[in-house]
Each structure stands twice: as structure tokens, then as C-alpha cells.
Design an enzyme around this catalytic site. Structure first.
Site, mmCIF file in Angstrom:
data_model
loop_
_atom_site.group_PDB
_atom_site.id
_atom_site.type_symbol
_atom_site.label_atom_id
_atom_site.label_comp_id
_atom_site.label_asym_id
_atom_site.label_seq_id
_atom_site.Cartn_x
_atom_site.Cartn_y
_atom_site.Cartn_z
ATOM 1 C CB ALA A 72 -1.174 -0.022 1.217
ATOM 2 C CB ALA A 203 -1.073 -9.612 0.746
ATOM 3 C CB THR A 240 11.193 -10.414 -12.569
ATOM 4 O OG1 THR A 240 12.241 -10.224 -13.533
ATOM 5 C CG2 THR A 240 11.052 -11.737 -12.539
ATOM 6 C CB CYS A 326 8.600 7.134 25.143
ATOM 7 S SG CYS A 326 8.315 8.397 26.658
#
Lengths: 377, 251
Positions: A72, A203, A240, A326
Site C-alpha cells: 500500500a 496482502a 519481473t 517516548c
């Protein structure tokens, strides 16, 4: 040590069936899908089958494109930067709209576009983490090049009004992009049921492999090619093809959409059981957006730093998401804990989590200046 | 960028067994109620640590006769590292005389938290140590009714000869000292374990060394000379024409 994984909106365990399906494409059928020989053919067949599953999983018309990417983050960056190159740098438009709680891959790209001279509207969320679709309408100008609002927020679990936003975008003829990384496998997703021009997903948030995702592109929408190379992915993203990743995503998508009806009620029931038990804790504040993912629970305890709670739980073998100054995380939530279940979460794990959270709060309430350890619990 | 920048770094991974132990089993958490006794005094210091979102309260119960800290406690709404530091500071302060507090330095606190020589406190976390160290000193100031500066001056630099920072500064200045040997002749500081002389000279690390005091005094003298020269130099208006144009002339 016990291991309870409740950070499933960050990433998920790969489904063993998905892993099994992928393995032959790393060790046996490793040919390039563009090669004419018999191993190339094996890859082409696997690609064809997997793409069918992916198209079916998000209910996509075969006339539209689903371009395989590395996830994403890549898909989100591609949309925003391509819109910048095609629409903004050319002077046609100068404005985009995003929500203030998008993934860093959207917010950082939006910031970059802003630095390059364009205007960015950051839509605010309310106290419950929701966005008002009308705010999109108000923010629209005749120079708006894109609206990007995520389908669901991973921390609050809020399901944003993407259908309404899509309609507004359609009315203004502005392309609409949504990051659906948190939606697939948790809520029905259809690219035909709502107006959406671009949709990112990955995925690894629905028990598939890391490193494989996609960008849905509606027919008629154009993007500048991301990787100039060969003919792979119609020339839009050359290189590829990662066949084993695509096979894994196909299988994971199949499971995610097929099991939705019976898995989601079970996950929701466990989440609600946890939520009900935590409500008795002193100083607890649970974020409950109007529409929420069935697996997500976001909370904070007034008077106790979330990092401290997360540290104790981690020591007890419970992994959850924490946002804390933190830990220096680049996230939009502050001092909150977020629990995200999956279809692999068990009743026993939830019971253990409830008890461990209670023990942790009891211990930390002795440290806190704002909780009277003699009261509550 | 380098290889180290490419690997994610989470500070929890740096926690030593000492740090974890202090977080897991807090011994000094909780507040101290006012004793309502003539021979005891409650001291409380509260602070918010900037950039850390920590809200911290430090409590001491001091014996007014011996000026010893009978009990030290804390309350925190903060991260696990601040809990570990507050635990350590209370542990080091308990049973100590208030005058001794200034010597519980950041490096002393760090030493308590680390286990091996290769262990390090993450840079980002050092602010937590500095802030809680300062709070401890503020508690001493409240009890003694002195300012932080005055308290600092009373710090013992040479623990063997019990020579304070203010004494050393005064002796160096009055006698215009320039070497460690001279300081030792005048005060006995540095004559024994030599840890206070310079880094690596003795067994222990210190926050202030005699060589640093000499350097600071030398710098002070240099600055004074420069300041006097500047005072003597005429202003631009008072300069003669050759003086005014001299900087622009290239011979």
C-alpha cells in the site's frame, strides 16, 4: 513465554494455507511470467488464477486495472506523485484533500506536494475519530486534483464514509483514492458498489505475504507509469513479477472474502468481550467511532502512560499497538493503545489479556499520581 | 545515512536487566503523607518533563536532627524509563544526608542503570535522567533554603579529602593556580585515589575534574583580558582616519 498477538492492524501472521500455496512458486515454478518456456507458462497460469481471485475479492470489473505493487505504501505514493506530475506540475490543478489520520505514506507524500507549492487540505477527525463527508464538499475547489481518504483507520478502527465521499467526488469530477488496507477481510469491499477511482491495498494485513500489494485503477483513469521497464503490468509497473507473492495475495484474498460472513461475527464477539471487561478499569477511555472495524479496540487510561502499559504487556507476551512520544512513532494518535484481533485470536488469549491488563493497571496505579490505588480494580 | 540508520531502533531493546528490574518491581512508588511531627520534614517537588509528557512528583521525608533522608518516594505519569530513573534516584537518596544529594550525579544514576561496559543510555533518554537529577537537587534546595547555584557550589569534588567545588574555585582564583599539583599542595584534593584529577586517572568516573576547573579558570582569565582590551580600544567615531580605513587596505 506466552505469545498473544493483538497488533493485527499493523501486520498479520501469514495463513499456513497461503504459505503452502506460495512455496512451489519459489522452489519449483520459478520461471519469469514473460518467458515463453514451460516454467514461464506455469507462472503465467498462476498469475491468471491469482488475478482472478484478487479481482473477485474486491468485486472489480474486468475492464478496470489492478496493478500489482510492493504494498500500500508504494500504491499510495504512486497515486499522489502521479497526480502531482500529471495535474499539478502542469498547472491544471493546485490542491489535494487528505484526512489528518492517513497512513504516513499518504501524509508524507502530501507534505512533499505541499513543499512543492501545492495546497493540501487536511480533514479533521472528531473526538470519536470520525470524518464528516460534508467537510470534503466544503474543501473542494475547482483546482482540486485528488481526494484521498482511507477506508478504515487502523488505530481507532473508524470506518470512514467512503461511499458518501465517493459520491461527492463524482459530483465534482475529482478523482477519489482510498487506502483499503484495513478494510479487506474485515468489511465487504466492492469497487463497483461505490465510486472510487484508485484503491490501494496490501496482502500482509489480511494474512498474505509482506511485500505484495496492489493499486486498483478505474477504467479511464490514467497514471504516469511507476517503473519504466518491460511489459509487466501493462507497462505501468515494469520488472519481473513477484509470482509467489501474487499467488499468496490471491489465496489470502480468497480466504478473506469467503470467510467474511462467519469469521467477522466471531472476531467481533471476542473484541466485545474484551471491551466489556476493560470498561471496569479506573480512568479508562475507549474510543468508539460510530462505525468501527469489528476487530479493533482503542483505549487509554487517564493517569497512566500508554507506553508503560504496553511495556508490561509485552513482558507478559502480549503484543499490541502503542502510540507514545517516548517510542517516537510517526503516528497521528497520541498516548493510545490499540488492540486488533484476527481470525486466529482465541477465547483463551482474550481471557489472558483481560487478566494481564487488570494486573498491569493495578501495578501502575501505585506509580501514578492520578489514580488512587485503594479505589477501583 | 549509514547501515545503522537502515535498521529500526526501539529503545526497549536497550533496557538492561537493571532497568527492567526497577520497572517490574518498583520499590519506591507512592506518595509520602505529611508526618505532622516536629522532628521530620516533608519535601515535595513536582515537574512536567518537556517533550516526554511525564508528570512527576518526588517526595522526601527528612530527619531534621541528622538531616538524613529517611524515606524517598515518587509518583509518575510517564514512560517506563522515567519509572526506572525515579526508582534509582530514590534508591540512591534514601538514608543519605541532604548535603550528599548533589553528588548523586547523572553519571552516578547512569552507572546504576547499566550492567556492562558496552551498555549505553539512549541519547534521547538522557533528558529524563537530567530532569530527575535536577528535581532531586531542587528538593535539597527546598530543605536547605538555598538556591540551586549555592547548592552546586557545595558539591564535593574530591571525596577522599572532602573538598567542595566552592573551596576549590576560591583557592584556584586567590592563588592563581595553574596545575593540579598546586591544587593538591593547597587543599589535598587529588592526593589520594586521584579519580577527581582527570578522566581515567583514578578508578571512578566523576562529573567534575580538577583539570576542568583549571581550564575554566584559564578561560575566565583570557576572557577578562579580551574584555579589557576591547574596553581600551577606541570606538569607530573616536578612531583616526588611518585607523578607520585600515581593515579595507590590502598592501
Amino acid at each position: 513465554m506466552k505469545s498473544v498477538y493483538l497488533d493485527n492492524n499493523t501486520t498479520t501472521m501469514i495463513d499456513p494455507a497461503v504459505l503452502k500455496e506460495m512455496q512451489p512458486y519459489m522452489s519449483k515454478y520459478y520461471g519469469d511470467a514473460l518467458s515463453p518456456h514451460f516454467l514461464g507458462k506455469e507462472s503465467r497460469q498462476a498469475l491468471e488464477t491469482s488475478m482472478q481471485k484478487i479481482y473477485a475479492g474486491i468485486d472489480t470489473n474486468k475492464e478496470d486495472d489492478i496493478i500489482i505493487t510492493s504494498g500500500a505504501t508504494e500504491s499510495n505514493n504512486w497515486v499522489l506523485k502521479s497526480i502531482y506530475m500529471d495535474e499539478i506540475i502542469t498547472g491544471k490543478k493546485n490542491h489535494i484533500i487528505v484526512s489528518e489520520v492517513e497512513d504516513p505514506s499518504i501524509l508524507s507524500a502530501a507534505k512533499w506536494i505541499e513543499e512543492m507549492g501545492a495546497k493540501v487540505t487536511y480533514l479533521k477527525v472528531d473526538d470519536n475519530g470520525m470524518i464528516d463527508a460534508e467537510e470534503v464538499r466544503k474543501a473542494m475547489t475547482d483546482k482540486t486534483a485528488l481526494v484521498s481518504v482511507m477506508w478504515a483507520n487502523p488505530y481507532s478502527g473508524a470506518l470512514f464514509p467512503v461511499a458518501e465521499i465517493g459520491e461527492i467526488c463524482e459530483a465534482f469530477e475529482v478523482p477519489f483514492h482510498t487506502d483499503a488496507s484495513q478494510a479487506i477481510g474485515k468489511t465487504p469491499v466492492s469497487t463497483q458498489a461505490l465510486h472510487v477511482d484508485f484503491m490501494s491495498f496490501t496482502a500482509h494485513t489480511f494474512h498474505g505475504p509482506k511485500g505484495t500489494g496492489a493499486l486498483y485503477i478505474k477504467k479511464g483513469r490514467k497514471l504516469t507509469p511507476l517503473l519504466h521497464a518491460g511489459k509487466e503490468m501493462g507497462g505501468l509497473r515494469g520488472g519481473t513479477l513477484n509470482i509467489h507473492g501474487i499467488v499468496g495475495m490471491g489465496k489470502a484474498m480468497e480466504h478473506a472474502s469467503d470467510a467474511l460472513d462467519f469469521e467477522i461475527p466471531e472476531v467481533r464477539e471476542l473484541r466485545d468481550e474484551l471491551e466489556e471487561a476493560l470498561q471496569s478499569l479506573p480512568g479508562i477511555s475507549i474510543q468508539t467511532p460510530k462505525y468501527r472495524l469489528p476487530n479493533t479496540l482503542s483505549f487509554k487510561i487517564h493517569g497512566i502512560d500508554s507506553e508503560a502499559i504496553a511495556w508490561y504487556l509485552n513482558e507478559a507476551g502480549i503484543a499490541l499497538y502503542v502510540s507514545s512520544a517516548c517510542l517516537d512513532q510517526d503516528r497521528s494518535t497520541a498516548n493510545t493503545l490499540s488492540i486488533a484481533l484476527s481470525r486466529y485470536t482465541t477465547e483463551e488469549e482474550i481471557g489472558y489479556t483481560i487478566q494481564t491488563v487488570k494486573d498491569t493497571i493495578k501495578k501502575l496505579s501505585k506509580v501514578s499520581p492520578h489514580i488512587d490505588p485503594k479505589k477501583g480494580l | 545515512m549509514s547501515k545503522a540508520d537502515l535498521i529500526p531502533h526501539i529503545e526497549w531493546d536497550d533496557y538492561t536487566t537493571h532497568i527492567k528490574q526497577r520497572i517490574k518491581e518498583p520499590q519506591y512508588a507512592g506518595k509520602i503523607e505529611n508526618p505532622n511531627a516536629d522532628d521530620k520534614e516533608l519535601v515535595k517537588v513536582s515537574k512536567s518533563i518537556p517533550g516526554c509528557a511525564a508528570d512527576l512528583h518526588l517526595y522526601w521525608l527528612v530527619d531534621k536532627h541528622s538531616h538524613s533522608i529517611i524515606e524517598a518516594r515518587y509518583e509518575i505519569e510517564g514512560c517506563t524509563f522515567t519509572i526506572a530513573v525515579a526508582e534509582t534516584v530514590c534508591h540512591l537518596s534514601k538514608s543519605k544526608k541532604v548535603d550528599h544529594i548533589v553528588n548523586i550525579s547523572p553519571s552516578r544514576i547512569e552507572k546504576e542503570l547499566l550492567v556492562n561496559d558496552s551498555d549505553k543510555i539512549p541519547e534521547k533518554k538522557k533528558i529524563c535522567i537530567d530532569e530527575i537529577y535536577t528535581m532531586n537537587k531542587e528538593a535539597a534546595c527546598i530543605y536547605k533554603g538555598v538556591s540551586l547555584e549555592e547548592l552546586e557550589e557545595s558539591r564535593i569534588v574530591c571525596e577522599c579529602a572532602r573538598v567542595s567545588l566552592s573551596t576549590l574555585k576560591e583557592v584556584i582564583r586567590l592563588n592563581d593556580l595553574t596545575t593540579v599539583e598546586q591544587i593538591t599542595d593547597y587543599t589535598k584534593a587529588g592526593a589520594f585515589c586521584r579519580s577527581c584529577v582527570a578522566p581515567g586517572e583514578g578508578e571512578e568516573d566523576r562529573d567534575i575534574y580538577l583539570v576542568d576547573l583549571l581550564k575554566a579558570y584559564a578561560k575566565e582569565k583570557e576572557d577578562k583580558v579580551a574584555e579589557e582590551k576591547e574596553k581600551e580600544a577606541p570606538g569607530f567615531k573616536e578612531m583616526s582616519l588611518p585607523q578607520k580605513i585600515k581593515p579595507w587596505i590590502r598592501w
